[in-house]
Design an enzyme around this catalytic site. Structure first.
Site, mmCIF file in Angstrom:
data_model
loop_
_atom_site.group_PDB
_atom_site.id
_atom_site.type_symbol
_atom_site.label_atom_id
_atom_site.label_comp_id
_atom_site.label_asym_id
_atom_site.label_seq_id
_atom_site.Cartn_x
_atom_site.Cartn_y
_atom_site.Cartn_z
ATOM 1 N N TYR A 148 -4.319 6.235 -5.267
ATOM 2 C CA TYR A 148 -5.592 5.983 -4.569
ATOM 3 C C TYR A 148 -6.736 5.794 -5.574
ATOM 4 O O TYR A 148 -7.716 5.107 -5.296
ATOM 5 C CB TYR A 148 -5.890 7.121 -3.583
ATOM 6 C CG TYR A 148 -6.794 6.703 -2.451
ATOM 7 C CD1 TYR A 148 -6.415 5.679 -1.586
ATOM 8 C CD2 TYR A 148 -8.013 7.325 -2.237
ATOM 9 C CE1 TYR A 148 -7.247 5.286 -0.540
ATOM 10 C CE2 TYR A 148 -8.845 6.950 -1.193
ATOM 11 C CZ TYR A 148 -8.447 5.929 -0.350
ATOM 12 O OH TYR A 148 -9.275 5.546 0.686
ATOM 13 N N LYS A 151 -14.678 7.100 -1.770
ATOM 14 C CA LYS A 151 -14.698 7.721 -0.430
ATOM 15 C C LYS A 151 -15.516 9.020 -0.443
ATOM 16 O O LYS A 151 -16.160 9.359 0.558
ATOM 17 C CB LYS A 151 -13.272 8.012 0.061
ATOM 18 C CG LYS A 151 -12.478 6.755 0.432
ATOM 19 C CD LYS A 151 -13.106 5.966 1.571
ATOM 20 C CE LYS A 151 -12.176 4.902 2.103
ATOM 21 N NZ LYS A 151 -12.855 3.952 3.014
HETATM 22 N N1 NAD Z 1 -5.031 2.144 6.285
HETATM 23 C C1 NAD Z 1 -5.179 3.406 5.925
HETATM 24 O O1 NAD Z 1 -4.197 4.100 5.654
HETATM 25 C C2 NAD Z 1 -6.557 4.014 5.882
HETATM 26 C C3 NAD Z 1 -6.681 5.417 5.914
HETATM 27 C C4 NAD Z 1 -7.950 5.982 5.877
HETATM 28 C C5 NAD Z 1 -9.069 5.173 5.802
HETATM 29 N N2 NAD Z 1 -8.921 3.801 5.773
HETATM 30 C C6 NAD Z 1 -10.144 2.992 5.694
HETATM 31 O O2 NAD Z 1 -10.259 2.223 6.874
HETATM 32 C C7 NAD Z 1 -11.088 1.100 6.598
HETATM 33 C C8 NAD Z 1 -10.417 -0.151 7.146
HETATM 34 O O3 NAD Z 1 -9.267 -0.465 6.356
HETATM 35 P P1 NAD Z 1 -7.869 -0.904 6.984
HETATM 36 O O4 NAD Z 1 -6.857 0.042 6.484
HETATM 37 O O5 NAD Z 1 -8.006 -1.156 8.424
HETATM 38 O O6 NAD Z 1 -7.539 -2.270 6.199
HETATM 39 P P2 NAD Z 1 -7.951 -3.779 6.493
HETATM 40 O O7 NAD Z 1 -7.542 -4.531 5.272
HETATM 41 O O8 NAD Z 1 -7.415 -4.233 7.770
HETATM 42 O O9 NAD Z 1 -9.530 -3.692 6.593
HETATM 43 C C9 NAD Z 1 -10.374 -3.630 5.466
HETATM 44 C C10 NAD Z 1 -11.558 -4.477 5.841
HETATM 45 O O10 NAD Z 1 -12.563 -4.434 4.825
HETATM 46 C C11 NAD Z 1 -13.157 -5.704 4.821
HETATM 47 N N3 NAD Z 1 -13.895 -5.943 3.594
HETATM 48 C C12 NAD Z 1 -13.487 -5.785 2.304
HETATM 49 N N4 NAD Z 1 -14.456 -6.206 1.464
HETATM 50 C C13 NAD Z 1 -15.494 -6.624 2.249
HETATM 51 C C14 NAD Z 1 -16.757 -7.187 1.984
HETATM 52 N N5 NAD Z 1 -17.171 -7.447 0.735
HETATM 53 N N6 NAD Z 1 -17.570 -7.500 3.021
HETATM 54 C C15 NAD Z 1 -17.178 -7.282 4.316
HETATM 55 N N7 NAD Z 1 -15.970 -6.758 4.631
HETATM 56 C C16 NAD Z 1 -15.147 -6.449 3.605
HETATM 57 C C17 NAD Z 1 -11.979 -6.653 4.935
HETATM 58 O O11 NAD Z 1 -12.381 -7.967 5.329
HETATM 59 C C18 NAD Z 1 -11.174 -5.968 6.009
HETATM 60 O O12 NAD Z 1 -11.546 -6.402 7.288
HETATM 61 C C19 NAD Z 1 -11.316 1.095 5.076
HETATM 62 O O13 NAD Z 1 -12.550 1.711 4.792
HETATM 63 C C20 NAD Z 1 -10.182 1.957 4.591
HETATM 64 O O14 NAD Z 1 -10.453 2.547 3.334
HETATM 65 C C21 NAD Z 1 -7.700 3.222 5.815
#
Ligand code: NAD
Length: 262
Positions: free
Chosen positions: A156, A163
């Site tokens: 990570y 975060k």
């Molecule tokens: N998937 C997991 O296991 C997990 C766990 C905890 C938290 N998260 C968090 O959830 C959130 C969503 O991630 P996800 O897992 O759904 O993946 P995802 O790839 O589907 O979504 C990430 C999003 O961030 C957007 N993004 C990145 N750079 C950007 C920018 N410059 N401007 C606008 N948008 C931008 C992307 O377009 C995408 O839609 C993130 O903050 C991620 O860290 C994910």
């Protein structure tokens, strides 16, 4: 009638129907909220446009949080549809792929650190600042975080400090906006297979370990994160602000040596 009937929600962070933001938008719509979605860059315009049509979104607007002008103009565009916003979902995270593999010190660089913090943490404050004039009296802001903010989870890497910064941002924004009735919270999701997650080295092992160790003995779903966001966005959560709410099947609170068979 759903418990979000009449609420107006801006949801960022949909890249595909596997995105956590998709689960959130779906749950908000199921509970009766009106939606405006955003997408990052022309490449995603079509796909997110189709998702918007499927979810009945009123608009699908561009937003690259690396660009100040996008952040500044987003809410001018939203104002063409609505006079107020009740729910703002920030589900955006990014770090360069090479920073999400190998050891922390091997992978760290000034550039990777700047980008991860800018896109994943600062952007929440920037969006809140820009949205502020449009926030309704009992608006709810929600961001997405992960346990790597407080534990050194393998792979990570720089996203951990980013975060941690996001969660601190969330508390400061909550303190700022609380007097006007606005609530600000983070959901700490267990691992879910999405585009962003697939960039993390060893993510599959993380999924297996989380499911093995979590009291519920499984991983969580997009829909479970979505339902939690619907709750936090609603007046049912009217007393909750400045919190990190874990939706991870209980993984965050078990001891490292604990497994269901011991
Ligand atoms: N998937 C997991 O296991 C997990 C766990 C905890 C938290 N998260 C968090 O959830 C959130 C969503 O991630 P996800 O897992 O759904 O993946 P995802 O790839 O589907 O979504 C990430 C999003 O961030 C957007 N993004 C990145 N750079 C950007 C920018 N410059 N401007 C606008 N948008 C931008 C992307 O377009 C995408 O839609 C993130 O903050 C991620 O860290 C994910």
């Amino acid at each position: 009638m759903g418990f979000l009937a009449g609420k107006k929600a801006v949801v960022t962070g949909i890249a595909s129907d596997r995105s956590i933001a998709y689960g959130i938008a779906n749950a908000l719509a199921e509970q009766g909220a009106s939606l405006i979605l955003t997408y990052q860059g022309d490449k995603l315009a079509d796909r997110v446009g189709k998702i918007g049509a499927q979810l009945g979104a009123e608009a699908v607007l561009p937003l690259d949080v690396a660009r100040d002008e996008d952040i500044d103009t987003l809410f001018d565009s939203v104002a063409e549809y609505w006079s107020q916003i009740d729910i703002l979902v920030h589900a955006i995270g990014f770090a360069p792929r090479e920073a999400l593999a190998g050891g922390y010190l091997d992978s760290i660089s000034r550039d990777a650190s700047n980008v991860a913090h800018d896109i994943s943490a600062y952007s929440f404050a920037a969006l809140a600042k820009s949205a502020r004039p449009m926030l309704s009296d009992n608006a709810s802001l929600i961001t997405m975080t992960y346990l790597g903010s407080e534990r050194a989870m393998p792979g990570y890497n720089i996203m951990g400090p980013a975060k941690a910064s996001l969660e601190a941002n969330m508390r400061f924004i909550a303190a700022d906006l609380g007097p006007s009735g606005v609530r600000v919270n983070a959901i700490s999701a267990g691992p879910i297979k999405t585009l962003a997650a697939s960039g993390i080295e060893g993510f599959r092992d993380l999924l297996t370990r989380a499911a093995d160790m979590a009291p519920l003995q499984r991983n969580v779903t997009q829909a479970e994160i979505g339902n939690t966001a619907a709750f936090l966005g609603s007046d049912l959560a009217s007393g909750i602000t400045g919190e990190v709410l874990y939706v991870d099947a209980g993984y965050n609170m078990v001891g490292a040596a604990h497994t269901a068979n011991e």
